[in-house]
Scaffold this motif. Structure first.
Motif, PDB file in Angstrom:
ATOM      1  N   GLY A  19      47.259  96.931  54.115  1.00 25.39           N
ATOM      2  CA  GLY A  19      46.171  97.886  53.722  1.00 25.39           C
ATOM      3  C   GLY A  19      46.512  99.010  52.511  1.00 25.39           C
ATOM      4  O   GLY A  19      45.593  98.804  51.773  1.00 25.39           O
ATOM      5  N   ALA A  20      47.769  99.488  52.537  1.00 31.30           N
ATOM      6  CA  ALA A  20      47.916 100.494  51.405  1.00 31.30           C
ATOM      7  C   ALA A  20      48.142  99.699  50.157  1.00 31.30           C
ATOM      8  O   ALA A  20      47.550 100.094  49.247  1.00 31.30           O
ATOM      9  CB  ALA A  20      49.132 101.138  51.613  1.00 31.30           C
ATOM     10  N   ALA A  21      48.600  98.497  50.215  1.00 30.96           N
ATOM     11  CA  ALA A  21      49.121  97.622  48.939  1.00 30.96           C
ATOM     12  C   ALA A  21      47.480  97.210  48.319  1.00 30.96           C
ATOM     13  O   ALA A  21      47.212  97.334  47.284  1.00 30.96           O
ATOM     14  CB  ALA A  21      49.590  96.501  49.280  1.00 30.96           C
ATOM     15  N   ALA A  22      46.805  96.862  49.226  1.00 34.50           N
ATOM     16  CA  ALA A  22      45.129  96.467  48.694  1.00 34.50           C
ATOM     17  C   ALA A  22      44.544  97.664  48.418  1.00 34.50           C
ATOM     18  O   ALA A  22      43.832  97.295  47.390  1.00 34.50           O
ATOM     19  CB  ALA A  22      44.556  95.854  50.039  1.00 34.50           C
ATOM     20  N   ALA A  23      44.580  98.619  48.795  1.00 29.93           N
ATOM     21  CA  ALA A  23      43.935  99.955  48.547  1.00 29.93           C
ATOM     22  C   ALA A  23      44.459 100.094  46.980  1.00 29.93           C
ATOM     23  O   ALA A  23      43.629 100.437  46.098  1.00 29.93           O
ATOM     24  CB  ALA A  23      44.265 101.057  49.456  1.00 29.93           C
ATOM     25  N   ARG A  24      45.522 100.196  46.707  1.00 29.94           N
ATOM     26  CA  ARG A  24      46.141 100.335  45.477  1.00 29.94           C
ATOM     27  C   ARG A  24      45.515  99.555  44.183  1.00 29.94           C
ATOM     28  O   ARG A  24      44.976  99.753  43.221  1.00 29.94           O
ATOM     29  CB  ARG A  24      47.649 100.296  45.293  1.00 29.94           C
ATOM     30  N   MET A  25      45.468  98.171  44.795  1.00 28.39           N
ATOM     31  CA  MET A  25      45.146  97.008  43.761  1.00 28.39           C
ATOM     32  C   MET A  25      43.500  97.158  43.635  1.00 28.39           C
ATOM     33  O   MET A  25      43.312  96.866  42.430  1.00 28.39           O
ATOM     34  CB  MET A  25      45.454  95.516  44.385  1.00 28.39           C
ATOM     35  N   LEU A  26      42.998  97.422  44.673  1.00 32.61           N
ATOM     36  CA  LEU A  26      41.365  97.514  44.379  1.00 32.61           C
ATOM     37  C   LEU A  26      40.914  98.873  43.836  1.00 32.61           C
ATOM     38  O   LEU A  26      40.122  98.508  42.938  1.00 32.61           O
ATOM     39  CB  LEU A  26      40.702  97.504  45.786  1.00 32.61           C
ATOM     40  N   ALA A  27      41.854  99.639  43.873  1.00 35.73           N
ATOM     41  CA  ALA A  27      41.479 100.977  43.110  1.00 35.73           C
ATOM     42  C   ALA A  27      41.621 100.727  41.621  1.00 35.73           C
ATOM     43  O   ALA A  27      41.036 101.210  40.749  1.00 35.73           O
ATOM     44  CB  ALA A  27      42.273 102.120  43.608  1.00 35.73           C
ATOM     45  N   ALA A  28      42.937 100.058  41.376  1.00 35.67           N
ATOM     46  CA  ALA A  28      43.217  99.567  39.855  1.00 35.67           C
ATOM     47  C   ALA A  28      42.082  99.035  39.383  1.00 35.67           C
ATOM     48  O   ALA A  28      42.097  98.822  38.039  1.00 35.67           O
ATOM     49  CB  ALA A  28      44.481  99.248  40.033  1.00 35.67           C
ATOM     50  N   GLU A  29      41.197  98.017  40.137  1.00 39.21           N
ATOM     51  CA  GLU A  29      39.980  97.439  39.698  1.00 39.21           C
ATOM     52  C   GLU A  29      38.829  98.144  39.376  1.00 39.21           C
ATOM     53  O   GLU A  29      37.873  97.669  39.274  1.00 39.21           O
ATOM     54  CB  GLU A  29      39.913  95.916  40.435  1.00 39.21           C
ATOM     55  N   GLY A  30      38.962  99.459  39.709  1.00 37.12           N
ATOM     56  CA  GLY A  30      37.864 100.392  39.669  1.00 37.12           C
ATOM     57  C   GLY A  30      36.942 100.657  41.021  1.00 37.12           C
ATOM     58  O   GLY A  30      36.220 101.423  40.917  1.00 37.12           O
ATOM     59  N   ALA A  31      37.457 100.080  42.119  1.00 36.07           N
ATOM     60  CA  ALA A  31      36.809 100.298  43.435  1.00 36.07           C
ATOM     61  C   ALA A  31      37.146 101.785  43.996  1.00 36.07           C
ATOM     62  O   ALA A  31      38.075 102.414  43.740  1.00 36.07           O
ATOM     63  CB  ALA A  31      37.288  99.474  44.605  1.00 36.07           C
TER      64      ALA A  31
END
Length: 253
Positions: A19-31
């Protein structure tokens, strides 16, 4: 920014691991990211890191989920991507598995998916490029000794994913599952500790034994699973629907 610029991603079990890894990656995509979990102290550092929203929530309590989802929607707008990731595990011989253990695992790993999906679908059926992603397991694709409740819950997660994908196939929503093998997360740490208690192995030796159950001989990283989640959110993944994406080093091949 990336393809998810300005879109709202909700992730349950967002404080650690996948969950934390997905959060970081989606935030990096602008989410804009909303992180849900039982412990605010685990969620808040990730939320601070990615300028997200941390919300304490017990996913086995539907009323609590309703309140948390409403708070997330108020903070970041309608849901675009929902990652139902919260989960627990246990292992024991079947005849020594308490009914309470079965109920607890099913409540977290399966019933919470039912409730979560019902609560987010009104948002996900409006607009373009909506995604519902269930974090299941290779345990949802085959049997597993000494883990009957967990395996049953993950088979249910896969079945729910496929059923929703078919029911909403003609909408702008896709529903998919990711199915990792043993992942280097706190859940595997807990499993290693349980093994160490009932064997002559150390915790490190127990972790190594779990890694060797993966066909490639190593634990999957949380980032490897998160990358598949992000890929399923991409606009070009709109025809991937009802899939069970295995991230398991060949374990289920």
């Amino acid at each position: 920014m990336g393809f998810a610029n300005g879109r709202h991603a909700l992730i349950t079990g967002g404080g650690t691991g996948i969950g934390a890894a997905a959060a970081r990656m989606l935030a990096a995509e602008g989410a804009r990211v909303s992180l849900l979990g039982r412990r605010l102290e685990a969620l808040q550092p990730i939320a601070d890191e990615i300028s997200g929203t941390a919300i304490a929530c017990d996913v086995t309590d539907r009323a609590a989920m309703e309140r948390a989802f409403a708070e997330a929607r108020e903070a970041n707008g309608p849901f675009d991507y929902v990652v139902l990731n919260a989960g627990i595990g246990d292992s024991a011989p079947f005849l020594r598995t308490a009914r309470e253990t079965f109920d607890r695992i099913i409540a977290t790993n399966l019933t919470a998916l039912f409730d979560g999906a019902q609560l987010v679908l009104p948002d996900l059926l409006q607009g373009e490029g909506k995604r519902l992603i269930v974090v299941a397991s290779v345990a949802g694709l085959k049997g597993g000794a000494y883990a009957a409740p967990y395996v049953a819950s993950k088979h249910g997660a896969v079945g729910l994913t496929k059923s929703l994908a078919l029911e909403f196939a003609k909408t702008n929503l896709t529903v998919n599952a990711v199915c990792p093998a043993f992942v280097d997360t706190p859940m595997v740490d807990e499993s290693a500790e349980r093994i160490a208690k009932v064997s002559r192995r150390s915790v490190d030796e127990s972790r190594d034994a779990l890694a060797k159950l993966n066909a490639n001989g190593r634990l999957v990283t949380a980032e490897e699973v998160a990358a598949s989640i992000v890929n399923l959110c991409h606009p070009l993944s709109g025809s991937i629907n009802g899939a069970c994406v295995t991230i398991d080093g060949g374990t289920s091949a």
